[in-house]
Design an enzyme around this catalytic site. Structure first.
Site, mmCIF file in Angstrom:
data_model
loop_
_atom_site.group_PDB
_atom_site.id
_atom_site.type_symbol
_atom_site.label_atom_id
_atom_site.label_comp_id
_atom_site.label_asym_id
_atom_site.label_seq_id
_atom_site.Cartn_x
_atom_site.Cartn_y
_atom_site.Cartn_z
ATOM 1 N N PHE A 24 0.856 -1.190 0.000
ATOM 2 C CA PHE A 24 0.000 0.000 0.000
ATOM 3 C C PHE A 24 0.891 1.240 0.000
ATOM 4 O O PHE A 24 1.692 1.447 0.914
ATOM 5 C CB PHE A 24 -0.896 0.003 1.245
ATOM 6 C CG PHE A 24 -1.817 1.197 1.335
ATOM 7 C CD1 PHE A 24 -3.036 1.190 0.672
ATOM 8 C CD2 PHE A 24 -1.469 2.317 2.080
ATOM 9 C CE1 PHE A 24 -3.891 2.295 0.747
ATOM 10 C CE2 PHE A 24 -2.307 3.417 2.168
ATOM 11 C CZ PHE A 24 -3.524 3.405 1.500
ATOM 12 N N GLY A 25 0.763 2.063 -1.046
ATOM 13 C CA GLY A 25 1.513 3.317 -1.121
ATOM 14 C C GLY A 25 0.587 4.489 -0.881
ATOM 15 O O GLY A 25 -0.539 4.514 -1.401
ATOM 16 N N TYR A 26 1.037 5.461 -0.096
ATOM 17 C CA TYR A 26 0.166 6.599 0.235
ATOM 18 C C TYR A 26 0.854 7.943 -0.007
ATOM 19 O O TYR A 26 0.240 8.998 0.177
ATOM 20 C CB TYR A 26 -0.290 6.505 1.709
ATOM 21 C CG TYR A 26 0.887 6.401 2.654
ATOM 22 C CD1 TYR A 26 1.417 5.160 3.000
ATOM 23 C CD2 TYR A 26 1.493 7.546 3.157
ATOM 24 C CE1 TYR A 26 2.522 5.062 3.826
ATOM 25 C CE2 TYR A 26 2.593 7.458 3.982
ATOM 26 C CZ TYR A 26 3.093 6.208 4.321
ATOM 27 O OH TYR A 26 4.203 6.131 5.135
ATOM 28 N N GLY A 27 2.145 7.908 -0.390
ATOM 29 C CA GLY A 27 2.874 9.159 -0.650
ATOM 30 C C GLY A 27 3.355 9.151 -2.093
ATOM 31 O O GLY A 27 2.554 9.004 -3.023
ATOM 32 N N SER A 28 4.666 9.248 -2.259
ATOM 33 C CA SER A 28 5.216 9.246 -3.619
ATOM 34 C C SER A 28 4.866 7.954 -4.353
ATOM 35 O O SER A 28 4.794 7.938 -5.587
ATOM 36 C CB SER A 28 6.731 9.436 -3.587
ATOM 37 O OG SER A 28 7.346 8.373 -2.896
ATOM 38 N N GLU A 99 12.745 3.846 1.148
ATOM 39 C CA GLU A 99 12.047 4.284 2.367
ATOM 40 C C GLU A 99 12.968 4.252 3.595
ATOM 41 O O GLU A 99 12.494 4.171 4.725
ATOM 42 C CB GLU A 99 10.831 3.382 2.608
ATOM 43 C CG GLU A 99 9.879 3.261 1.431
ATOM 44 C CD GLU A 99 9.204 4.575 1.050
ATOM 45 O OE1 GLU A 99 9.077 5.458 1.908
ATOM 46 O OE2 GLU A 99 8.842 4.722 -0.122
HETATM 47 C C1 SIN Z 1 4.564 5.828 0.511
HETATM 48 O O1 SIN Z 1 4.464 6.455 -0.537
HETATM 49 O O2 SIN Z 1 3.823 4.843 0.724
HETATM 50 C C2 SIN Z 1 5.595 6.155 1.566
HETATM 51 C C3 SIN Z 1 5.938 7.577 1.685
HETATM 52 C C4 SIN Z 1 6.676 8.157 0.511
HETATM 53 O O3 SIN Z 1 7.613 7.503 0.005
HETATM 54 O O4 SIN Z 1 6.334 9.250 0.075
#
Ligand code: SIN
Length: 190
Positions: A24-28, A99
């Protein structure tokens, strides 16, 4: 805890015996995968909220002038939108490196856009990590974002690309949208 979480994550046994799993990705990770995957789906997780409370000394800032990137904080009753990727444990090396500035691997249930619920992998930077910056007024967060840049580019691009990607997918996030709006105002005023 040191900034670099690679070693800690490599010791994590979770998912090592899986042939495939959901990330699950929530940022980039919403707008830039950077790796091959067999499937990608919009997804949500319950009880977490996205916040610009994590320092970035390696991607969107430097050790002397860290940027701000998102992490997840516990928020009972809230739903966080993101992007899920079907990956294999072979992806861990790339992801742990990307990360590495404070994010640890966690196993969390997520709901895919087809209704399927899966316990998958999420990288979360918790308040105990050395790169944690924590809560600050939206104005201060936006100022720091406008003023910083790192090897992956200007911090402002990270914040605006994230807000645009969320909007594109029809997701609402009051915190991210407030930060992005203030970032745009500060850029216009500079
Ligand atoms: C993510 O995207 O899930 C982690 C935070 C990031 O790398 O911006």
């Amino acid at each position: 805890m040191s900034h670099d979480t690679i070693e800690t994550n490599q010791r994590t046994a979770a998912f090592a015996d899986h042939d495939e799993l959901w990330l699950f990705g929530y940022g980039s990770l919403i707008y830039k995968a950077g790796f091959d995957y067999s499937e990608r789906r919009l997804a949500t997780i319950e009880g977490w909220a996205r916040r610009f409370w994590q320092g970035s000394h390696d991607h969107r800032g430097t050790p002397v002038a860290p940027g701000r990137v998102v992490t997840l904080v516990e928020a009972p009753g809230e739903t966080c939108f993101g992007m899920a990727y079907r990956i294999t444990p072979a992806h861990f090396e790339y992801l742990d490196h990307r990360e590495k500035n404070g994010y640890l691997r966690f196993a969390q249930p997520m709901t895919l856009d087809n209704g399927q619920v899966e316990k998958g992998l999420v990288y979360i930077a918790t308040p105990s990590n050395a790169a944690w910056l924590g809560e600050a007024p939206i104005d201060a967060i936006a100022r720091q974002i406008v003023d910083t840049a790192g090897p992956s580019g200007p911090n402002r691009d990270y914040a605006l690309d994230l807000a645009d990607a969320l909007r594109e997918h029809g997701a609402r996030d009051a915190h991210v949208f407030a930060v992005a709006e203030r970032v745009r105002a500060l850029i216009a005023a500079d």
